[in-house]
Design a protein around this motif. Structure first.
Motif, PDB file in Angstrom:
ATOM      1  N   THR A  58      13.737  13.937  16.904  1.00 19.70           N
ATOM      2  CA  THR A  58      12.741  14.463  16.115  1.00 19.70           C
ATOM      3  C   THR A  58      13.249  15.214  14.920  1.00 19.70           C
ATOM      4  OG1 THR A  58      10.554  15.665  16.180  1.00 19.70           O
ATOM      5  CG2 THR A  58      12.474  16.367  17.567  1.00 19.70           C
ATOM      6  N   GLN A 120      17.195  18.127  12.347  1.00 21.63           N
ATOM      7  CA  GLN A 120      16.953  17.121  13.218  1.00 21.63           C
ATOM      8  C   GLN A 120      17.333  17.501  14.693  1.00 21.63           C
ATOM      9  OE1 GLN A 120      18.583  12.968  12.185  1.00 21.63           O
ATOM     10  NE2 GLN A 120      19.780  12.974  14.204  1.00 21.63           N
ATOM     11  N   GLY A 136       9.813  16.793  22.262  1.00 25.65           N
ATOM     12  CA  GLY A 136       8.777  17.375  21.521  1.00 25.65           C
ATOM     13  C   GLY A 136       8.572  18.744  21.929  1.00 25.65           C
ATOM     14  N   ILE A 231       6.634  19.508  12.412  1.00 24.08           N
ATOM     15  CA  ILE A 231       7.287  18.387  12.792  1.00 24.08           C
ATOM     16  C   ILE A 231       6.980  16.944  11.712  1.00 24.08           C
ATOM     17  CG2 ILE A 231       7.562  16.788  14.821  1.00 24.08           C
ATOM     18  CD1 ILE A 231       7.040  19.189  16.717  1.00 24.08           C
ATOM     19  N   ASP A 233       8.699  14.116  11.599  1.00 20.99           N
ATOM     20  CA  ASP A 233       9.024  12.921  12.559  1.00 20.99           C
ATOM     21  C   ASP A 233       8.910  12.980  13.890  1.00 20.99           C
ATOM     22  OD1 ASP A 233       9.911  10.395  12.971  1.00 20.99           O
ATOM     23  OD2 ASP A 233      11.804  10.837  12.378  1.00 20.99           O
ATOM     24  N   ALA A 234       7.753  12.487  14.323  1.00 24.90           N
ATOM     25  CA  ALA A 234       7.529  12.710  16.008  1.00 24.90           C
ATOM     26  C   ALA A 234       8.668  12.307  16.677  1.00 24.90           C
ATOM     27  CB  ALA A 234       6.341  11.761  16.253  1.00 24.90           C
ATOM     28  N   PRO A 235       8.694  12.833  17.709  1.00 26.39           N
ATOM     29  CA  PRO A 235      10.047  12.692  18.783  1.00 26.39           C
ATOM     30  C   PRO A 235       9.795  11.078  19.197  1.00 26.39           C
ATOM     31  CG  PRO A 235       8.813  14.474  19.429  1.00 26.39           C
ATOM     32  CD  PRO A 235       8.104  13.951  18.481  1.00 26.39           C
ATOM     33  N   HIS A 236      11.015  10.303  19.181  1.00 25.52           N
ATOM     34  CA  HIS A 236      10.855   9.093  19.555  1.00 25.52           C
ATOM     35  C   HIS A 236      12.197   8.597  20.301  1.00 25.52           C
ATOM     36  CE1 HIS A 236      12.408   9.222  15.535  1.00 25.52           C
ATOM     37  NE2 HIS A 236      13.263   8.024  15.728  1.00 25.52           N
TER      38      HIS A 236
END
Length: 519
Positions: A58, A120, A136, A231, A233-236
């Motif tokens: 993220t 990051q 997250g 945030i 960029d959402a956690p992926h």
């Protein structure tokens, strides 16, 4: 007029011969190619057997009150270090309701500053879903901690400004009280003091208004910074490709193995000090290289070249043996099999002149235990050499490897051709061989080099010692006879008043015979 040529002194040898080093490293290609292959296999095995754990990523946009266009990244590095504290890790674990210790959780994630304001976060877990959840929670904990710290800093700054404002208000109240107690009609002489009090009151009001404005700005700027920290960029989960990882790891392993192999080969070549160039071997042995043969035949074209080179060598050695009144031997160093083949070819060429017996002084079974073929020369072990008939021509074959009985070599032949494998013996051992042969009064008339480097372009001929080469070996008696005749022709000049020393110098070509020649 007599002339003579003098050899110039050889230049000092360099501390590190790069050409010899490159050749030595290239000859040890099995070592560094094996290490490169090993690194490639290890890299592929690591990619297959040790795949990376499930990872989620993220990105967080971090706003700072002290942001400057020329910031070298100090603020984002501070954020990275704050992310790796137990306080942030503990807050994330509390939101996850996990019993894990914050110290253990710190090993499962890391932060990286991409820009001055972009952070990051990479988090690992037992599965992709767990890694995403932990990423997250960690991002939320970091944002909350950052917002809390900004609010506390803004409140502290505003409180300091308001406290300063209140202090100025108290001082303003005292000034107003003093002004109210004094009037120009009651005290005409105090008009100057009253004017200074009015000036002070105006200054205090200005400062109070300034502190009010600064406190308001401190409070107003905080919501902007809070809104900017988010945030983005959402956690992926990060998808790992096994072929890509295997290709990357094998490339890294190949490069590391190749570099390590080249380094070990270079260090080993310098430490071992094993000459591989023709010029080095000739200089260490004190004899010229007269021929060279590959160690392996190779393909059809290579076999044809090897056969032609062996035939030329056999013809050269046969001509030398026929023209020599002393017995000739072949002494090997690191190439007993090749030496035995050369000896058999040479004996076959000499068989046309009469019977030939090979005196086998090799430590191995290359000649003694072979299966004889029809027409092959007689092979006799060294201890039975006395049984060879006098009418048979003798050809000794021996070794100068470590452990050699030096005093036995003179019974194989008073002249010898050294058959040396390139890169086998060290420089110190080559010096030992030359010294021991000289002590035994065994003349080295040439060197046959086995397994030379195909790219070696050095000469390998000792121009300052022609008597050690095959061509110079036949020239030595003629040169000595010419010098004897020259000295005999100069001898009658002693009666004309010339001293013997001057006559000797003239015979050597160092002084002119007359004043006209000197001019």
């Amino acid at each position: 007029m007599t002339t003579s040529t003098t050899s110039e002194p050889s230049a000092a040898a360099p501390l590190l011969d790069l050409q010899a080093l490159v050749v030595a490293v290239r000859r040890r290609r099995r070592l560094w190619s094996s290490l490169a292959l090993l690194g490639l296999l290890v890299g592929a095995a690591v990619a297959v057997l040790l795949p990376p754990p499930p990872t989620a990523v993220t990105k967080v946009l971090v706003a700072h009150q002290e942001d400057q266009p020329n910031d070298p990244g100090t603020l984002i590095r501070t954020d990275v270090e704050l992310l790796g504290t137990t306080r942030v890790a503990g807050k994330a674990l509390q939101s996850l309701k996990s019993p894990e210790r914050p110290e253990d959780f710190l090993r499962d994630y890391r932060g990286t500053g991409l820009t001055n304001n972009l952070l990051q976060i990479d988090v690992t877990g037992d599965s992709d879903a767990e890694a995403v959840t932990r990423a997250g929670a960690l991002a939320d904990a970091f944002v909350a901690d950052h917002v809390k710290r900004m609010r506390e800093a803004a409140n502290a700054e505003a409180k300091t400004l308001l406290d300063q404002r209140d202090r100025l208000r108290d001082e303003l109240a005292q000034v107003n009280k003093v002004i109210g107690d004094r009037t120009p009609e009651s005290e005409p002489k105090a008009s100057a003091s009253i004017e200074s009090l009015f000036a002070r009151r105006a200054e205090l009001k200005s400062k109070i208004a300034e502190f009010d404005q600064r406190a308001a700005e401190a409070r107003i700027g905080t919501p902007r910074l809070i809104a900017g920290t988010q945030i983005v960029d959402a956690p992926h989960a990060v998808q790992h490709s096994l072929p890509k990882a295997a290709a990357t790891n094998t490339a890294i392993g190949l490069v590391l193995g190749l570099v390590l192999g080249l380094a070990l080969a270079a260090v080993g070549a310098v430490v071992a000090d094993r000459p591989v160039l023709r010029r080095e071997i000739a200089a260490n042995l004190g004899a010229s290289v007269i021929a060279e043969l590959p160690r392996r035949s190779g393909g059809r074209w290579q076999r044809r070249r090897t056969r032609a080179a062996r035939e030329r060598l056999t013809a050269t050695l046969a001509r030398t043996v026929r023209g020599s009144a002393e017995p000739v031997s072949l002494l090997e160093l690191g190439c007993a099999r090749s030496t035995s083949v050369i000896a058999l070819d040479l004996a076959g060429a000499l068989a046309a002149d009469g019977p030939v017996a090979i005196i086998d002084g090799l430590p191995g079974p290359q000649l003694a235990n072979r299966r004889p073929k029809p027409g092959d020369p007689t092979v006799v072990r060294g201890e039975h050499a006395a049984a060879v008939a006098h009418q048979e021509r003798r050809l000794g074959v021996g070794s100068v490897a470590p452990g050699t009985a030096w005093t036995d070599l003179q019974y194989l032949g008073t002249q010898t051709v050294l058959v040396v494998r390139a890169g086998h013996g060290s420089a110190a051992w080559l010096h030992t061989v030359a010294r021991q042969l000289a002590d035994q009064r065994i003349a080295v008339i040439g060197v046959v080099l086995i397994d030379p480097d195909p790219r070696d372009r050095t000469d390998g001929t000792l121009w300052d010692g022609l008597h050690t080469a095959l061509r110079g070996h036949s020239e030595r008696p003629a040169r000595q006879n010419a010098m004897g005749r020259l000295r005999t022709e100069r001898r009658p000049m002693w009666a004309s008043g010339a001293s013997p020393a001057r006559t000797e110098l003239r015979a050597r070509g160092r002084v002119p015979d007359s004043d006209q020649e000197a001019q």
